[in-house]
Design an enzyme around this catalytic site. Structure first.
Site, PDB file in Angstrom:
ATOM      1  N   PHE A 127       0.840  -1.200   0.000  1.00  0.00           N
ATOM      2  CA  PHE A 127       0.000   0.000   0.000  1.00  0.00           C
ATOM      3  C   PHE A 127       0.871   1.243   0.000  1.00  0.00           C
ATOM      4  CE2 PHE A 127      -0.302   2.339   4.012  1.00  0.00           C
ATOM      5  CZ  PHE A 127       0.438   1.520   4.841  1.00  0.00           C
ATOM      6  N   GLY A 358      26.834  -5.741  26.945  1.00  0.00           N
ATOM      7  CA  GLY A 358      28.161  -5.114  26.961  1.00  0.00           C
ATOM      8  C   GLY A 358      28.704  -4.962  25.549  1.00  0.00           C
ATOM      9  N   GLU A 382       3.539   3.547   9.976  1.00  0.00           N
ATOM     10  CA  GLU A 382       2.112   3.720  10.313  1.00  0.00           C
ATOM     11  C   GLU A 382       1.888   4.943  11.199  1.00  0.00           C
ATOM     12  OE1 GLU A 382       0.124   1.611   8.828  1.00  0.00           O
ATOM     13  OE2 GLU A 382       1.383  -0.135   8.483  1.00  0.00           O
TER      14      GLU A 382
HETATM   15  C1  LIG Z   1      11.106   1.359   6.321  1.00  0.00           C
HETATM   16  C2  LIG Z   1       9.884   2.157   6.013  1.00  0.00           C
HETATM   17  C3  LIG Z   1       8.791   1.550   5.413  1.00  0.00           C
HETATM   18  C4  LIG Z   1       7.660   2.308   5.069  1.00  0.00           C
HETATM   19  N1  LIG Z   1       6.619   1.696   4.414  1.00  0.00           N
HETATM   20  C5  LIG Z   1       5.590   2.453   3.952  1.00  0.00           C
HETATM   21  C6  LIG Z   1       4.556   1.881   3.139  1.00  0.00           C
HETATM   22  O1  LIG Z   1       4.522   0.667   2.900  1.00  0.00           O
HETATM   23  N2  LIG Z   1       3.609   2.704   2.600  1.00  0.00           N
HETATM   24  C7  LIG Z   1       3.599   4.041   2.842  1.00  0.00           C
HETATM   25  O2  LIG Z   1       2.712   4.737   2.347  1.00  0.00           O
HETATM   26  N3  LIG Z   1       4.551   4.619   3.640  1.00  0.00           N
HETATM   27  C8  LIG Z   1       5.538   3.857   4.198  1.00  0.00           C
HETATM   28  N4  LIG Z   1       6.520   4.437   4.970  1.00  0.00           N
HETATM   29  C9  LIG Z   1       6.496   5.873   5.200  1.00  0.00           C
HETATM   30  C10 LIG Z   1       6.129   6.238   6.616  1.00  0.00           C
HETATM   31  O3  LIG Z   1       4.745   6.029   6.823  1.00  0.00           O
HETATM   32  C11 LIG Z   1       6.542   7.707   6.824  1.00  0.00           C
HETATM   33  O4  LIG Z   1       7.953   7.749   6.805  1.00  0.00           O
HETATM   34  C12 LIG Z   1       6.006   8.251   8.116  1.00  0.00           C
HETATM   35  O5  LIG Z   1       4.626   8.406   8.066  1.00  0.00           O
HETATM   36  C13 LIG Z   1       6.641   9.637   8.442  1.00  0.00           C
HETATM   37  O6  LIG Z   1       6.573  10.476   7.334  1.00  0.00           O
HETATM   38  P1  LIG Z   1       7.890  11.272   6.842  1.00  0.00           P
HETATM   39  O7  LIG Z   1       8.997  10.287   6.753  1.00  0.00           O
HETATM   40  O8  LIG Z   1       7.529  12.014   5.610  1.00  0.00           O
HETATM   41  O9  LIG Z   1       8.220  12.272   7.997  1.00  0.00           O
HETATM   42  P2  LIG Z   1       7.577  13.738   8.150  1.00  0.00           P
HETATM   43  O10 LIG Z   1       6.117  13.668   7.978  1.00  0.00           O
HETATM   44  O11 LIG Z   1       8.343  14.654   7.265  1.00  0.00           O
HETATM   45  O12 LIG Z   1       7.923  14.043   9.658  1.00  0.00           O
HETATM   46  C14 LIG Z   1       9.241  14.446  10.092  1.00  0.00           C
HETATM   47  C15 LIG Z   1       9.186  14.682  11.592  1.00  0.00           C
HETATM   48  O13 LIG Z   1       8.274  15.738  11.888  1.00  0.00           O
HETATM   49  C16 LIG Z   1       7.276  15.284  12.798  1.00  0.00           C
HETATM   50  N5  LIG Z   1       5.989  15.918  12.473  1.00  0.00           N
HETATM   51  C17 LIG Z   1       5.366  15.928  11.270  1.00  0.00           C
HETATM   52  N6  LIG Z   1       4.211  16.618  11.367  1.00  0.00           N
HETATM   53  C18 LIG Z   1       4.105  17.048  12.653  1.00  0.00           C
HETATM   54  C19 LIG Z   1       3.128  17.795  13.389  1.00  0.00           C
HETATM   55  N7  LIG Z   1       1.998  18.233  12.817  1.00  0.00           N
HETATM   56  N8  LIG Z   1       3.365  18.049  14.701  1.00  0.00           N
HETATM   57  C20 LIG Z   1       4.497  17.586  15.301  1.00  0.00           C
HETATM   58  N9  LIG Z   1       5.440  16.876  14.660  1.00  0.00           N
HETATM   59  C21 LIG Z   1       5.240  16.600  13.361  1.00  0.00           C
HETATM   60  C22 LIG Z   1       7.242  13.760  12.596  1.00  0.00           C
HETATM   61  O14 LIG Z   1       6.694  13.124  13.748  1.00  0.00           O
HETATM   62  C23 LIG Z   1       8.696  13.462  12.374  1.00  0.00           C
HETATM   63  O15 LIG Z   1       9.366  13.402  13.618  1.00  0.00           O
HETATM   64  C24 LIG Z   1       7.623   3.681   5.388  1.00  0.00           C
HETATM   65  C25 LIG Z   1       8.719   4.274   6.034  1.00  0.00           C
HETATM   66  C26 LIG Z   1       9.830   3.544   6.354  1.00  0.00           C
HETATM   67  C27 LIG Z   1      10.991   4.212   7.013  1.00  0.00           C
END
Ligand SMILES: Cc1cc2nc3c(=O)[nH]c(=O)nc-3n(C[C@H](O)[C@H](O)[C@H](O)COP(=O)(O)OP(=O)(O)OC[C@H]3O[C@@H](n4cnc5c(N)ncnc54)[C@H](O)[C@@H]3O)c2cc1C
Length: 404
Positions: A127, A358, A382
């Protein structure tokens, strides 16, 4: 696990399924997990074994060839699998979310077409919501679908597809602005989003005209399972590939899928934490310092006590969230709390187990080294901790509205 993370009130069938999965994990996953992970190798033999056990159809209704089991049974199986190797639970998870979305929201024709083959594990799901510029802020999605006669043309770049290469069915969320004025779109961006079902060949490169899966993203952990980008460039899909047959419902369908996905991530956190505890408590009784096993030093015993308490608490919250959903009630609050707590505790338990090991914890010969690189993924996938807290906070304000 003899004492911790027990679940009261399971039926005979649930107990039998769990003991079969636990046996499979102990015999077929744990002995090979670290070696495969270090080679970043797809665990084909393990996936074939899970297929044989019927794991890919665990929650798919019996009428479509699945086992028709509950979210709780599924989550407890995931916990066991993640105890063996977290990546394997990742292979099952996106498949399960797509099957769940089809079951809940698909047209009858879509269910008939996909669910039997998904139950057999022959069609496997991924997805896709995230894009290079967004993950948390799903409302900012820019990939789009434009209607062209009986078809839609999709363009845009997606990011972080777990199982992007190995899957053959991708549920993708894009913007489709039919019937909405610019003012309506600005006021409610979620209403102009649609989930499409993309059939494709497994593999990398151009997997169907207009669709490219460039290759695996190189990750710090969560290896073995492939995570990819996906490029849609003039991808043509017939209108019957819209999930549920009507545009504009995609955001809600995806959020429904992610909600059960959160219970699943919580279960993964529980499984990894359990394994870290098992490794820590064993090592603490083998390693001697100052004339006795380190387990006899109070500081180490306190660590073990904290770790076990966290394992118990996370398991109880995860089970509660799953049971709530199974009873037909809304569980966003419980799922958010379980995902938040289980992933944070998992990271802490793994860190403590690492410290107990350790210097050897730093060696690739010890399993805890792998767990140390796996736990952070659960803090992000998620929805991050911040996003969970936003969901929890909003829901609490709904429940405890001040009436003054
Ligand atoms: C190994 C891996 C597998 C994945 N698999 C899938 C998948 O199968 N399908 C899919 O669709 N996605 C997938 N993802 C994506 C994942 O869901 C996103 O990385 C995640 O939702 C965070 O989004 P971002 O990386 O864009 O971080 P950002 O949204 O850019 O966030 C960066 C930081 O800002 C914080 N932040 C953002 N908005 C706010 C707010 N309003 N208030 C306070 N803090 C905030 C976040 O908590 C985070 O610490 C995967 C990610 C990884 C690493």
């Amino acid at each position: 696990m003899a004492r911790l993370a027990q679940t009261a009130g399971l039926t005979d069938v649930q107990q039998e399924i769990l003991s079969t999965v636990r046996d499979f994990v102990d015999k077929e996953i744990i002995p090979v997990a670290t070696e495969l992970e270090h080679r970043d190798e797809y665990p084909q033999a393990i996936v074939d074994g899970l297929k044989e056990l019927g794991l890919f159809g665990l929650m798919i209704p019996e009428e479509y060839g699945g086992l028709g089991e509950s979210l709780l049974t599924y989550a407890l199986c995931v916990e066991e699998i993640a105890r063996g190797w977290m990546s394997v639970s990742g292979i099952v998870n996106t498949h399960f979310i797509v099957a769940y979305m089809l079951k809940q929201h698909g047209t009858q024709e879509q269910k008939d077409r996909y669910l039997p083959r998904m139950a057999a594990g022959d069609v496997r799901g991924a997805f896709s919501m995230s894009e290079p510029a967004l993950g948390s802020d799903v409302s900012a999605i820019t990939s789009k679908a434009v209607r062209d006669g009986e078809e839609y043309v999709l363009d845009g770049q997606k990011m972080w597809l777990t199982n992007g290469g190995t899957s053959s069915l991708v549920a993708v969320l894009v913007r489709s602005d039919e019937g909405h004025s610019p003012a309506e779109r600005a006021a409610a961006p979620h209403r102009s989003m649609t989930t499409f079902l993309i059939e494709k060949e497994p593999g990398f490169g151009e997997v169907r005209p207009g669709l490219t899966i460039p290759g695996k993203i190189d990750k710090m952990g969560y290896k073995g399972v492939d995570t990819t980008e996906m490029i849609m460039d003039g991808l043509r899909l017939s209108a019957d590939q819209v999930l549920g047959g009507a545009t504009g419902r995609g955001f809600y369908q995806m959020m429904d899928g992610v909600e059960v996905g959160r219970v699943n991530v919580a279960a993964r956190g529980c499984g990894v934490a359990q394994r870290a505890f098992e490794l820590g408590v064993r090592y603490a009784q083998q390693r001697h310092t100052f004339g006795k096993p380190i387990a006899q030093h109070q500081a180490i015993q306190f660590k073990l006590a904290e770790m076990a308490t966290k394992v118990e608490a996370a398991h109880a919250m995860m089970v509660n969230a799953a049971r709530k959903k199974d009873s037909g009630e809304r569980n966003d609050l419980e799922a958010g709390m379980a995902k938040y707590l289980a992933s944070e505790y998992c990271k802490e338990v793994v860190e403590d187990s690492f410290r107990i090991h350790g210097g050897y914890g730093f060696s690739k010969e010890y399993e805890i080294e792998r767990l140390y690189r796996e736990a952070p993924m659960l803090l992000i996938g998620e929805g991050t901790a911040e996003i969970q807290k936003m969901i929890i906070g909003r829901r609490l304000l709904e429940e405890y509205r001040f009436q003054g």
